[in-house]
Scaffold this active site. Structure first.
Site, short mmCIF file in Angstrom:
data_model
loop_
_atom_site.label_atom_id
_atom_site.label_comp_id
_atom_site.label_asym_id
_atom_site.label_seq_id
_atom_site.Cartn_x
_atom_site.Cartn_y
_atom_site.Cartn_z
CE1 TYR A 100 9.94 16.43 -44.46
CE2 TYR A 100 9.35 14.24 -43.18
CZ TYR A 100 8.90 15.37 -44.03
OH TYR A 100 7.49 15.76 -43.98
CG ASP A 114 13.81 14.81 -36.44
OD1 ASP A 114 13.50 13.69 -35.55
OD2 ASP A 114 13.52 15.08 -37.15
CE LYS A 142 8.25 8.65 -39.12
NZ LYS A 142 9.18 9.65 -39.67
C1 LIG Z 1 8.72 11.10 -39.92
C2 LIG Z 1 9.83 11.87 -39.63
C3 LIG Z 1 9.56 13.32 -39.49
C4 LIG Z 1 7.92 13.88 -39.65
O1 LIG Z 1 7.08 13.18 -38.77
P1 LIG Z 1 5.42 13.05 -39.13
O2 LIG Z 1 4.84 12.42 -38.06
O3 LIG Z 1 5.34 12.43 -40.49
O4 LIG Z 1 5.06 14.54 -39.32
C5 LIG Z 1 10.40 14.15 -38.74
N1 LIG Z 1 11.60 13.96 -38.49
C6 LIG Z 1 11.99 12.66 -38.92
C7 LIG Z 1 13.33 12.18 -38.50
C8 LIG Z 1 11.13 11.63 -39.57
O5 LIG Z 1 11.39 10.58 -39.79
#
Ligand SMILES: *Cc1c(COP(=O)(O)O)cnc(C)c1O
Length: 428
Positions: free
Chosen positions: A141, A236, A269
């Site tokens: 994601y 990511d 995060k």
């Molecule tokens: C949480 C997450 C996102 C999205 O971040 P948001 O702050 O919720 O938009 C993108 N990539 C990864 C790997 C994530 O865990």
């Protein structure tokens, strides 16, 4: 008002009663807990019940809730002004702090959410390479930008299908979705489309399908193929960054693959410590394609917000202290080992893994290597386990495809209480 009453009231004015879908408990059923306050490793809900928290706001709360140094930094910043729409020294300080920990990035830009960071990184990769196609992996994601809300097509020559209504097929026609950890499939894709691929984006340890490590041969081959074909490799690390290790997952792969580094990195995060803050970074050459220096447009009214950057900086300063990740990793491992032992005692097939303060467990005998095998794990058993645990005061992520998080505030006694609750839940 009770959880039930608050949920009913919320559903009248907010779709599904929540502002992010997983919070609604749809995967596991039941009433979401409305959280009133949190401290250290604990949450208290509207019914004044206490939970040991393994969600940690889905990753950011690596120090636990209400860490005094973080709260103080936020309060001091708030008193000095909430937002200026002009540059601040603190943004530079945070950028310097992040770059010092992530040698693959020479410059970084701050944004407000992981979604925004991944979306902007993608645009930058396309602008820099002047190519359109992107590769992502099933089960990873990267936020909800249109081009990334894609599921696999029927073959390698076909591009993806939208996973959400409201995303026209032509918007995802350049997104190729492949199986995670499948080296031959990536080789074939580069064989077919190599000259058109702008970037390969992945979660190096995939936390949005619970906890699945990118295998070393897989990551190594991605690096080689991207270099060979002039595509950018984008990690990511919104979840893994400053969570699995101080230098993120990329620092772990750099230990296993000589000379390894991704071309682009996406963070979120933990770097916000619980405030809306995310970032993307790369080499100076790539980053200078961004406005105002280059032709790739990207902007944000609240980007680099003074309160969010204060929160992020205070958090990074704590996790940089000597021994932080060793202690966090040991504690998380204690939990995972305890869960494995509890399941073995109950004769329940369970596999589990962890790195730093991130963990996952599956009701399956072996650790899954891709989305298909994650989804083949025992969902009914997970849902029963989830409810037994939350009823005994252990707050796990309410879906089997989510990772779990341990914070520095969790004590060994919290971990042991969790394992004991699991032992009873698994025996039932
Ligand atoms: C949480 C997450 C996102 C999205 O971040 P948001 O702050 O919720 O938009 C993108 N990539 C990864 C790997 C994530 O865990």
């Amino acid at each position: 008002m009770s959880n039930e009453q608050l949920f009913e009231r919320a559903q009248r004015v907010i779709p599904g009663g929540v502002n992010s879908p997983v919070r609604a408990f749809r995967a596991v059923g039941g009433t979401p807990r409305f959280i009133r306050r949190a401290e250290g490793a604990y949450l208290w809900d509207a019914d004044e019940r206490r939970y040991i928290d393994y969600v940690g706001s889905w990753g950011p709360m690596i120090l636990g809730h209400g860490h005094p140094a973080v709260v103080e930094a936020v309060q001091r910043a708030a008193a000095q002004g909430l937002s200026f729409g002009a540059p601040t020294e603190r943004e530079t300080e945070l950028a310097e702090e992040i770059l010092a920990l992530v040698p693959s990035c020479e410059q970084i830009r701050l944004v407000n959410s992981g979604t925004e960071a991944a979306m902007s990184a993608l645009r930058l990769a396309r602008g820099f390479t002047q190519r359109a196609k992107i590769v992502k992996f099933e089960g990873c994601y990267h936020g909800h930008a249109d081009a990334l809300l894609v599921k696999a097509g029927s073959g390698l020559a076909t591009f993806g299908h939208p996973t959400s209504a409201g995303v026209p097929p032509e918007v995802v026609q350049h997104t190729l979705v492949l199986e995670y950890n499948n080296v031959p499939q990536v080789e074939e894709a580069f064989g077919l489309h190599g000259r058109e691929i702008a970037c390969v984006m992945l979660e190096p340890i995939a936390g949005n399908m619970n906890f699945v490590r990118g295998s070393v041969p897989f990551v190594k081959r991605l690096r080689e193929l991207c270099t060979e074909h002039g595509a950018l490799l984008a990690f990511d690390e919104v979840m893994t960054g400053f969570r699995v290790a101080l230098g993120g997952a990329q620092s772990l792969y750099a230990e296993l693959i000589p000379g390894f580094a991704p071309d682009m990195s996406v963070f979120g995060k933990v770097i916000g410590g619980g405030m809306p803050l995310a970032a993307f970074g790369a080499s100076r050459q790539v980053m200078q394609q961004l406005a105002p220096l280059g032709p790739v447009y990207q902007a944000g009214t609240l980007s680099g917000n003074p309160v969010a950057t204060a929160c992020g900086l205070a958090t990074l300063r704590e996790i940089r202290k000597a021994g932080f990740f060793e202690a966090l990793g040991t504690k998380t491992r204690r939990l995972v080992d305890g869960l494995i032992a509890a399941a073995r005692g109950a004769g329940v097939p369970l596999s589990a893994d962890s790195e730093g303060g991130m963990f996952g467990f599956f009701f399956a005998p072996d650790l899954p290597q891709n989305y298909g095998s994650v989804m083949a794990s025992d969902k009914d058993r997970f849902n029963r386990f989830f409810h037994a645990m939350i009823d005994s005061g252990i707050y796990l992520a309410p879906a089997l495809y989510e990772a779990g998080f341990v914070s520095a505030a969790h004590s060994d006694a919290d971990i042991d209480a969790t394992v004991e609750a699991a032992r009873q839940a698994l025996r039932a």
